[in-house]
Scaffold this motif. Structure first.
Motif, short mmCIF file in Angstrom:
data_model
loop_
_atom_site.label_atom_id
_atom_site.label_comp_id
_atom_site.label_asym_id
_atom_site.label_seq_id
_atom_site.Cartn_x
_atom_site.Cartn_y
_atom_site.Cartn_z
N LEU A 54 0.82 -1.21 0.00
CA LEU A 54 0.00 0.00 0.00
C LEU A 54 0.86 1.27 0.00
N LEU A 55 2.01 1.22 0.65
CA LEU A 55 2.91 2.37 0.65
C LEU A 55 3.44 2.64 -0.75
N GLY A 93 -2.82 8.45 -0.56
CA GLY A 93 -2.67 7.95 0.81
C GLY A 93 -3.91 8.18 1.65
N ILE A 94 -4.53 9.34 1.51
CA ILE A 94 -5.76 9.63 2.26
C ILE A 94 -6.89 8.72 1.80
N ILE A 95 -6.99 8.49 0.50
CA ILE A 95 -8.03 7.59 -0.02
C ILE A 95 -7.82 6.17 0.50
N ILE A 96 -6.57 5.70 0.51
CA ILE A 96 -6.27 4.36 1.04
C ILE A 96 -6.61 4.29 2.52
N PHE A 97 -6.28 5.35 3.26
CA PHE A 97 -6.59 5.40 4.70
C PHE A 97 -8.09 5.31 4.93
N ILE A 99 -10.35 4.00 2.89
CA ILE A 99 -10.79 2.66 2.49
C ILE A 99 -10.47 1.65 3.60
N ILE A 100 -9.28 1.74 4.17
CA ILE A 100 -8.92 0.84 5.28
C ILE A 100 -9.83 1.09 6.47
N GLY A 101 -10.13 2.36 6.76
CA GLY A 101 -11.02 2.68 7.88
C GLY A 101 -12.42 2.12 7.70
N LYS A 105 -12.56 -4.55 8.96
CA LYS A 105 -12.89 -5.93 9.35
C LYS A 105 -12.60 -6.90 8.21
N GLU A 106 -13.00 -6.52 7.01
CA GLU A 106 -12.75 -7.38 5.85
C GLU A 106 -11.25 -7.52 5.59
#
Length: 171
Positions: A54-55, A93-97, A99-101, A105-106
């Motif tokens: 992801l980085l 990076g903000i978009i990935i953050f 999406i992870i937030g 759980k998944e």
């Protein structure tokens, strides 16, 4: 013959770092597997792999592009170059953050096989950053905390009356 010998000698001189890294890895692998349960080591490796992937996606090679173009730009345009390199990576990076937030759980289930591991990772990060946080086991000290971290709390009405900066879990 002398040129071939010099070539082989220079080849080994340039690769000495890789040989040392391989030797260190060869020595530390049995020690690591003796100290850490292989299942936990696998979970940590999976997390590291996902984080690095992801980085790399978030950076988009912006750091390399910045270094490459730095001396090609005039001094007064280098500030714009920095922002041109930072903004796309920061946006991704903000978009990935986010999406992870939303799908934590998944993601935890895919990486670790259950959804409890992500909670432990987040708690570990908060402890490392020395941030005050509260979990479901410690609701009596909640008014001193900035962060409420919870999963499946039975007494959810208690949480609604507190003001906090960050709330993670399901209501």
């Amino acid at each position: 013959m002398n040129k071939e010998r010099n070539f082989i000698k220079s080849f080994f001189q340039f690769s000495i770092g890789q040989w040392i890294a391989a030797l260190i890895s060869f020595v530390t692998t049995p020690i690591t597997t003796w100290l850490i349960i292989p299942e936990e080591f696998g979970k940590a490796s999976m997390f590291t792999l996902a984080f690095n992937l992801l980085l790399n996606i978030a950076l988009l090679g912006a750091d390399q592009g910045f270094v490459r173009m730095f001396y090609e730009k005039e001094e007064n345009k280098r500030k714009n170059l920095l922002w041109n390199a930072l903004l796309p990576s920061l946006s991704v990076g903000i978009i990935i953050f986010i999406i992870i937030g939303v799908f934590w759980k998944e993601l935890s289930f895919v990486l670790f096989g259950n959804d409890k591991e992500m909670k432990e990772i987040i708690e570990g990060l908060l402890k490392e950053l020395e941030v005050d946080y509260i979990t479901e086991n410690n609701l009596q000290n909640i008014d001193n905390s900035q962060i409420i971290l919870f999963w499946d709390i039975d007494d959810k009405e208690k949480l609604n009356e507190f003001n906090c900066e960050f709330l993670l879990g399901e209501l």
